[in-house]
Motif scaffolding. Structure first.
Motif, PDB file in Angstrom:
ATOM      1  N   ALA A   1       0.814  -1.231   0.000  1.00 33.22           N
ATOM      2  CA  ALA A   1       0.000   0.000   0.000  1.00 33.22           C
ATOM      3  C   ALA A   1       0.842   1.273   0.000  1.00 33.22           C
ATOM      4  CB  ALA A   1      -0.882  -0.002   1.248  1.00 33.22           C
ATOM      5  N   MET A   2       0.477   2.220  -0.839  1.00 35.25           N
ATOM      6  CA  MET A   2       1.159   3.510  -0.820  1.00 35.25           C
ATOM      7  C   MET A   2       0.242   4.702  -1.044  1.00 35.25           C
ATOM      8  SD  MET A   2       4.932   2.830  -2.329  1.00 35.25           S
ATOM      9  CE  MET A   2       4.628   1.393  -3.327  1.00 35.25           C
TER      10      MET A   2
ATOM     11  N   GLY B   1      -3.042   2.736  -1.744  1.00 34.85           N
ATOM     12  CA  GLY B   1      -2.984   3.477  -0.488  1.00 34.85           C
ATOM     13  C   GLY B   1      -4.387   3.645   0.086  1.00 34.85           C
ATOM     14  N   SER B   2      -4.450   4.220   1.265  1.00 35.35           N
ATOM     15  CA  SER B   2      -5.736   4.365   1.945  1.00 35.35           C
ATOM     16  C   SER B   2      -6.769   5.068   1.061  1.00 35.35           C
ATOM     17  CB  SER B   2      -5.547   5.157   3.238  1.00 35.35           C
ATOM     18  OG  SER B   2      -6.815   5.368   3.817  1.00 35.35           O
TER      19      SER B   2
ATOM     20  N   ASN C   1      -7.547  -0.732   0.540  1.00 39.43           N
ATOM     21  CA  ASN C   1      -6.899  -0.325   1.796  1.00 39.43           C
ATOM     22  C   ASN C   1      -7.689   0.778   2.498  1.00 39.43           C
ATOM     23  OD1 ASN C   1      -4.962   1.460   3.445  1.00 39.43           O
ATOM     24  ND2 ASN C   1      -3.689  -0.333   3.042  1.00 39.43           N
TER      25      ASN C   1
ATOM     26  N   HIS D   1      -5.572  -1.026   7.850  1.00 40.65           N
ATOM     27  CA  HIS D   1      -4.320  -0.678   8.516  1.00 40.65           C
ATOM     28  C   HIS D   1      -4.551  -0.145   9.931  1.00 40.65           C
ATOM     29  CE1 HIS D   1      -4.987   3.173   6.184  1.00 40.65           C
ATOM     30  NE2 HIS D   1      -4.751   3.662   7.376  1.00 40.65           N
TER      31      HIS D   1
ATOM     32  N   LYS E   1      -3.136  -4.916   8.986  1.00 37.07           N
ATOM     33  CA  LYS E   1      -1.802  -4.467   8.581  1.00 37.07           C
ATOM     34  C   LYS E   1      -1.290  -3.342   9.475  1.00 37.07           C
ATOM     35  CE  LYS E   1       0.347  -2.229   4.563  1.00 37.07           C
ATOM     36  NZ  LYS E   1       0.778  -1.015   5.271  1.00 37.07           N
TER      37      LYS E   1
ATOM     38  N   VAL F   1       1.730  -0.293   9.803  1.00 39.55           N
ATOM     39  CA  VAL F   1       2.211   0.642   8.767  1.00 39.55           C
ATOM     40  C   VAL F   1       3.661   1.048   9.033  1.00 39.55           C
ATOM     41  CG1 VAL F   1      -0.020   1.593   8.068  1.00 39.55           C
ATOM     42  CG2 VAL F   1       1.154   2.571  10.025  1.00 39.55           C
TER      43      VAL F   1
ATOM     44  N   SER G   1       4.286  -5.512   8.825  1.00 42.02           N
ATOM     45  CA  SER G   1       4.847  -4.190   8.499  1.00 42.02           C
ATOM     46  C   SER G   1       5.582  -3.502   9.654  1.00 42.02           C
ATOM     47  CB  SER G   1       3.752  -3.274   7.950  1.00 42.02           C
ATOM     48  OG  SER G   1       4.411  -2.202   7.289  1.00 42.02           O
TER      49      SER G   1
ATOM     50  N   GLY H   1      12.296   0.160   7.494  1.00 45.45           N
ATOM     51  CA  GLY H   1      12.195   0.816   6.185  1.00 45.45           C
ATOM     52  C   GLY H   1      11.556   2.175   6.357  1.00 45.45           C
ATOM     53  N   THR H   2      10.483   2.433   5.609  1.00 45.06           N
ATOM     54  CA  THR H   2       9.802   3.726   5.701  1.00 45.06           C
ATOM     55  C   THR H   2       9.320   3.953   7.130  1.00 45.06           C
ATOM     56  OG1 THR H   2       9.068   3.394   3.443  1.00 45.06           O
ATOM     57  CG2 THR H   2       7.942   5.115   4.715  1.00 45.06           C
TER      58      THR H   2
ATOM     59  N   PHE I   1       6.915   6.215   9.316  1.00 43.87           N
ATOM     60  CA  PHE I   1       5.830   7.198   9.204  1.00 43.87           C
ATOM     61  C   PHE I   1       5.816   8.225  10.323  1.00 43.87           C
ATOM     62  CE2 PHE I   1       3.987   5.856   5.374  1.00 43.87           C
ATOM     63  CZ  PHE I   1       3.299   6.985   4.974  1.00 43.87           C
TER      64      PHE I   1
ATOM     65  N   GLY J   1       7.983  -3.957   5.454  1.00 42.05           N
ATOM     66  CA  GLY J   1       8.738  -3.010   6.261  1.00 42.05           C
ATOM     67  C   GLY J   1      10.223  -3.265   6.071  1.00 42.05           C
ATOM     68  N   GLY J   2      10.862  -2.417   5.255  1.00 40.16           N
ATOM     69  CA  GLY J   2      12.315  -2.518   5.100  1.00 40.16           C
ATOM     70  C   GLY J   2      12.809  -3.622   4.180  1.00 40.16           C
TER      71      GLY J   2
ATOM     72  N   SER K   1       7.188  -1.503  -0.311  1.00 36.88           N
ATOM     73  CA  SER K   1       6.680  -0.166  -0.638  1.00 36.88           C
ATOM     74  C   SER K   1       7.833   0.728  -1.075  1.00 36.88           C
ATOM     75  CB  SER K   1       5.925   0.439   0.548  1.00 36.88           C
ATOM     76  OG  SER K   1       4.758  -0.306   0.812  1.00 36.88           O
ATOM     77  N   GLY K   2       8.604   1.239  -0.110  1.00 33.82           N
ATOM     78  CA  GLY K   2       9.623   2.251  -0.391  1.00 33.82           C
ATOM     79  C   GLY K   2      10.583   1.887  -1.510  1.00 33.82           C
TER      80      GLY K   2
END
Ligand code: FNR
Length: 341
Positions: free
Chosen positions: A64-65, A93-94, A123, A148, A184, A186, A209, A213-214, A216, A257-258, A279-280
């Motif tokens: 999801a983005m 994404g949402s 999402n 999420h 999920k 985030v 997740s 990584g990203t 938030f 995540g990452g 994602s990222g």
């Protein structure tokens, strides 16, 4: 453009500001054990999976983005065309913004137009009601839906949600929606307490997740320039920590995540993940306006992943889940604590 839409564009630019392809994370704390006499050839390696009532040629997917603005629509269209070309699952994404502002629906439904037969995941946050979840699924003719859990992110946002009585609502949704419902995080992971709560209400699929990584908290904090809470950005459990905890639960688990490369995908499977979300790492080439770089990257992943499986002497994704590995002391210390909490 509404404030909410503006925030979606800012998420993209702030993401890029912090993106660091050389960042280390807990996947580096896992060592895999090679097999130099595997008695297998590359043609015997099978990276396909059956998951979410579907057959996938690859076990990694676009997580999801975005959505909600013209720029987000362009990115969603590019992601969806890559998903279509390589038969990858993809989450949007949402969609909350498009429920509030129906003229923005096209920024999400573009993913179905670009990928008519693909596996697409809706999402929303876990606060939305059953009717809203049904609308989000219908908007993109989704095959599954992610809910999420983003309380940390919302609390950093000065105008975010403040009510997190979520379990009764999640219970209602999983009992009213026919398609797979994935709970999920985030980028903060899920604790043993979170996993137990989700297990108690009968959740079947979780996307862990975790951190690595990203981040938030960093992104939201940058948006609230007057209200600096950067010191909170270390909160959360890593993807690897959460995967290790989740192995004690009966969930069908997604790792995210990452995830930086196919070795992280393989390590996720060794830690019990059925599927792996990215994602990222996949967003970065698109923000740089180099969509062909994303295609090249995915071609490389598809080529290298079976080779890593062969290096370990593992023929299938299910075999990877039985592979032994060496965790670092840092991970075993965290594991001891998490097992008791
Ligand atoms: C996200 N992520 C996200 N997740 C979600 O469930 N709904 C959303 O709307 C968004 N929005 C979003 C925007 C941007 C720009 C990014 C980079 C990410 C979170 C994402 O799905 C994932 O959980 C985290 O990004 C961690 O994975 P990576 O980025 O480390 O691979």
């Amino acid at each position: 453009m509404s404030k909410a839409a503006q925030r979606k564009n800012e998420h993209l630019s702030i993401f890029e500001k912090y993106y660091n392809p050389k960042a280390t994370n807990d996947f580096d704390e896992i060592r895999l054990i090679p097999n130099l006499l595997p008695e297998l050839s590359l043609s015997e390696i099978d990276p396909r999976i059956d998951f979410l009532n579907h057959h996938f040629p690859h076990s990694f997917f676009i997580n999801a983005m975005t959505g909600g603005t013209a720029r987000a629509q362009e990115i969603n269209a590019q992601l969806a065309s890559v998903a279509n070309k390589f038969h990858l699952a993809m989450a949007v994404g949402s969609q909350k913004i498009a429920l509030a502002e129906p003229e923005l629906r096209q920024t999400f439904s573009v993913v179905r137009q670009a990928n008519p037969d693909g596996f697409i995941i809706a999402n929303l946050n876990a606060n939305q009601n059953v009717q809203q979840v049904k609308e989000a699924i219908a908007m993109i003719d989704a095959n599954a839906v992610q809910l999420h859990l983003n309380s940390l992110q919302e609390l950093i946002n000065s105008t975010g949600d403040r009510n997190f009585h979520l379990l009764a609502n999640i219970d209602k949704i999983i009992n009213s929606i026919e398609k797979p419902v994935i709970l999920k995080s985030v980028g903060f992971g899920l604790s043993p307490h979170d996993l137990r709560s989700l297990q108690d209400i009968g959740v079947k699929y979780v996307d862990v997740s975790g951190t690595g990584g990203t981040n938030f908290i960093q992104i939201e904090n940058q948006q609230n320039k007057t209200h600096q809470l950067a010191y909170l950005s270390e909160l959360g459990l890593s993807t690897v920590e959460t995967l290790r905890v989740a192995q004690n639960f009966p969930f069908e688990t997604i790792a995210s995540g990452g995830i930086r490369n196919p070795l992280d995908v393989v390590k996720s499977h060794v830690l019990g993940a059925k599927m792996v979300g990215v994602s990222g790492t996949f967003l970065h080439p698109l923000i740089k306006k180099e969509p062909q770089e994303l295609e090249l990257l995915i071609e490389q992943w598809i080529e290298v992943l079976p080779k890593i499986m062969l290096m370990l002497g593992k023929k299938s994704i299910a075999d990877l889940a039985k592979a032994k590995y060496i965790p670092s002391i840092k991970l075993t210390n965290a594991g001891d604590f998490l097992d008791k909490s």
